[in-house]
Design a protein around this motif. Sequence first.
Motif, PDB file in Angstrom:
ATOM      1  N   TRP A 187      33.993 -78.638   6.217  1.00  0.00           N
ATOM      2  CA  TRP A 187      33.883 -77.748   5.059  1.00  0.00           C
ATOM      3  C   TRP A 187      34.128 -76.298   5.460  1.00  0.00           C
ATOM      4  O   TRP A 187      34.878 -75.581   4.801  1.00  0.00           O
ATOM      5  N   LYS A 188      33.514 -75.874   6.545  1.00  0.00           N
ATOM      6  CA  LYS A 188      33.684 -74.482   6.975  1.00  0.00           C
ATOM      7  C   LYS A 188      35.122 -74.197   7.393  1.00  0.00           C
ATOM      8  O   LYS A 188      35.621 -73.078   7.217  1.00  0.00           O
ATOM      9  N   THR A 189      35.798 -75.195   7.934  1.00  0.00           N
ATOM     10  CA  THR A 189      37.204 -75.014   8.278  1.00  0.00           C
ATOM     11  C   THR A 189      38.049 -74.775   7.033  1.00  0.00           C
ATOM     12  O   THR A 189      39.017 -74.000   7.054  1.00  0.00           O
ATOM     13  N   LEU A 190      37.655 -75.401   5.922  1.00  0.00           N
ATOM     14  CA  LEU A 190      38.403 -75.251   4.669  1.00  0.00           C
ATOM     15  C   LEU A 190      38.113 -73.924   3.977  1.00  0.00           C
ATOM     16  O   LEU A 190      39.020 -73.297   3.418  1.00  0.00           O
ATOM     17  N   VAL A 191      36.854 -73.496   3.967  1.00  0.00           N
ATOM     18  CA  VAL A 191      36.497 -72.298   3.207  1.00  0.00           C
ATOM     19  C   VAL A 191      36.541 -71.028   4.048  1.00  0.00           C
ATOM     20  O   VAL A 191      36.599 -69.921   3.490  1.00  0.00           O
ATOM     21  N   ALA A 192      36.495 -71.168   5.380  1.00  0.00           N
ATOM     22  CA  ALA A 192      36.506 -69.976   6.230  1.00  0.00           C
ATOM     23  C   ALA A 192      37.494 -70.168   7.369  1.00  0.00           C
ATOM     24  O   ALA A 192      37.105 -70.212   8.553  1.00  0.00           O
ATOM     25  N   PRO A 193      38.788 -70.291   7.045  1.00  0.00           N
ATOM     26  CA  PRO A 193      39.780 -70.467   8.105  1.00  0.00           C
ATOM     27  C   PRO A 193      39.877 -69.199   8.953  1.00  0.00           C
ATOM     28  O   PRO A 193      39.486 -68.119   8.523  1.00  0.00           O
ATOM     29  N   PRO A 194      40.386 -69.315  10.178  1.00  0.00           N
ATOM     30  CA  PRO A 194      40.489 -68.140  11.061  1.00  0.00           C
ATOM     31  C   PRO A 194      41.607 -67.198  10.634  1.00  0.00           C
ATOM     32  O   PRO A 194      42.617 -67.046  11.313  1.00  0.00           O
ATOM     33  N   LYS A 195      41.409 -66.594   9.471  1.00  0.00           N
ATOM     34  CA  LYS A 195      42.388 -65.638   8.955  1.00  0.00           C
ATOM     35  C   LYS A 195      41.657 -64.374   8.542  1.00  0.00           C
ATOM     36  O   LYS A 195      40.470 -64.402   8.197  1.00  0.00           O
ATOM     37  N   LYS A 196      42.362 -63.305   8.525  1.00  0.00           N
ATOM     38  CA  LYS A 196      41.741 -62.023   8.196  1.00  0.00           C
ATOM     39  C   LYS A 196      41.332 -61.966   6.737  1.00  0.00           C
ATOM     40  O   LYS A 196      40.240 -61.500   6.402  1.00  0.00           O
ATOM     41  N   ASP A 197      42.201 -62.415   5.843  1.00  0.00           N
ATOM     42  CA  ASP A 197      41.929 -62.331   4.415  1.00  0.00           C
ATOM     43  C   ASP A 197      41.604 -63.713   3.859  1.00  0.00           C
ATOM     44  O   ASP A 197      42.262 -64.704   4.178  1.00  0.00           O
ATOM     45  N   VAL A 198      40.572 -63.776   2.999  1.00  0.00           N
ATOM     46  CA  VAL A 198      40.188 -65.022   2.346  1.00  0.00           C
ATOM     47  C   VAL A 198      40.993 -65.162   1.066  1.00  0.00           C
ATOM     48  O   VAL A 198      41.000 -64.273   0.219  1.00  0.00           O
ATOM     49  N   ASN A 199      41.685 -66.278   0.938  1.00  0.00           N
ATOM     50  CA  ASN A 199      42.478 -66.545  -0.244  1.00  0.00           C
ATOM     51  C   ASN A 199      41.658 -67.413  -1.192  1.00  0.00           C
ATOM     52  O   ASN A 199      41.512 -68.620  -0.985  1.00  0.00           O
ATOM     53  N   TYR A 200      41.084 -66.773  -2.225  1.00  0.00           N
ATOM     54  CA  TYR A 200      40.242 -67.508  -3.169  1.00  0.00           C
ATOM     55  C   TYR A 200      40.984 -68.660  -3.817  1.00  0.00           C
ATOM     56  O   TYR A 200      40.461 -69.767  -3.954  1.00  0.00           O
ATOM     57  N   GLU A 201      42.217 -68.438  -4.257  1.00  0.00           N
ATOM     58  CA  GLU A 201      42.965 -69.469  -4.969  1.00  0.00           C
ATOM     59  C   GLU A 201      43.178 -70.695  -4.096  1.00  0.00           C
ATOM     60  O   GLU A 201      43.113 -71.831  -4.577  1.00  0.00           O
ATOM     61  N   THR A 202      43.441 -70.485  -2.814  1.00  0.00           N
ATOM     62  CA  THR A 202      43.641 -71.602  -1.904  1.00  0.00           C
ATOM     63  C   THR A 202      42.376 -72.443  -1.785  1.00  0.00           C
ATOM     64  O   THR A 202      42.416 -73.682  -1.820  1.00  0.00           O
ATOM     65  N   ILE A 203      41.229 -71.773  -1.654  1.00  0.00           N
ATOM     66  CA  ILE A 203      39.960 -72.498  -1.559  1.00  0.00           C
ATOM     67  C   ILE A 203      39.684 -73.269  -2.849  1.00  0.00           C
ATOM     68  O   ILE A 203      39.286 -74.441  -2.814  1.00  0.00           O
ATOM     69  N   LEU A 204      39.901 -72.643  -3.996  1.00  0.00           N
ATOM     70  CA  LEU A 204      39.665 -73.312  -5.273  1.00  0.00           C
ATOM     71  C   LEU A 204      40.569 -74.526  -5.440  1.00  0.00           C
ATOM     72  O   LEU A 204      40.170 -75.525  -6.043  1.00  0.00           O
ATOM     73  N   ASP A 205      41.765 -74.453  -4.909  1.00  0.00           N
ATOM     74  CA  ASP A 205      42.717 -75.557  -5.052  1.00  0.00           C
ATOM     75  C   ASP A 205      42.366 -76.746  -4.160  1.00  0.00           C
ATOM     76  O   ASP A 205      42.675 -77.885  -4.511  1.00  0.00           O
ATOM     77  N   ARG A 206      41.697 -76.493  -3.027  1.00  0.00           N
ATOM     78  CA  ARG A 206      41.556 -77.582  -2.064  1.00  0.00           C
ATOM     79  C   ARG A 206      40.131 -78.055  -1.811  1.00  0.00           C
ATOM     80  O   ARG A 206      39.940 -79.097  -1.173  1.00  0.00           O
ATOM     81  N   VAL A 207      39.110 -77.348  -2.311  1.00  0.00           N
ATOM     82  CA  VAL A 207      37.721 -77.721  -2.015  1.00  0.00           C
ATOM     83  C   VAL A 207      37.006 -78.125  -3.301  1.00  0.00           C
ATOM     84  O   VAL A 207      36.940 -77.343  -4.259  1.00  0.00           O
TER      85      VAL A 207
END
Length: 293
Positions: A166-186
């Motif tokens: 779950w944490k890999t999906l919602v908090a990937p090792p990237k500088k910016d969090v992409n809300y739309e990506t998380i909403l689409d996949r989690v």
Amino acid sequence: MSVLWDSPLTAAVASELHARLAGARLRGHRFAWDRRELTLYFRSWTLRWRLHPREGWVTVGPPRDPPEDSRPLAAELKRVEAPPDERLIRFSFQKVRGQVRSVQIVVELMTNQWNALLLEGEEGWIRHLLWTRQTEGRSLVVGRAYHPPPFSERAGAKAPLSELQWKTLVAPPKKDVNYETILDRVAFTSPLNLPSLLGQGEEAEAAGEPPPPDFELWKRLGQSAPTEPCILETKRGRQPYPFVLKGFRYHIFSSLLEAFEVVVEEESRKGDAASNVMERLEQALRQATGKAR
């Protein structure tokens, strides 16, 4: 004010409706397409669901006699359920008599395309609905077989996720969090609960490191019970919700149905002038369209 329906709210409301209404005998129903309102007249209760884009309220009140423009239907409610990570509720009935005994009422709560449909038989033939719609892959028309929207493919909807997954999906090792990506996949995430899942919110502190993503909250969002029925104070207005979310002011209630009743009562007292004007405009448009036809 329009209620924001997400899959945790849908599942929790379905669970409460099942606990309240399972076994109840239905007397009749009314699909008021002009007001986008579904009313179910039980012997012991009256369920009213406003599916107008500016509302989305559901209430269960004392029994009423079905009005003249309602349709009789003698049936027993067997169950109320919502598929995992879906904004869709099914009421399954068994008719007291008749050749076709299986009846379902489906309430769709996706985006702003809210609808209610009455289906007959195992094939699910559409007999009544609030809104006739033709979309790619689906035809919501009286006389056609009902096909539900595609089932959720978001991660966690069909099988539990580990905390690491779950944490890999919602908090990937990237500088910016992409809300739309998380909403689409989690699964179970929505624009309403995602800030709280990520340690943010409407009242989050402006400074300091945000807390880690809240895996325990996410697990609770995927369960219809136990819940913490409440009204969240959001920028959009008062929002009934099954769980307290960090970053919002809230008021606890004994049930979600009670929370909805409070919101409906407050909205009716406001007598929103803009809403009244829009209702009159829509009525005038319907009358003009009818004359043109």
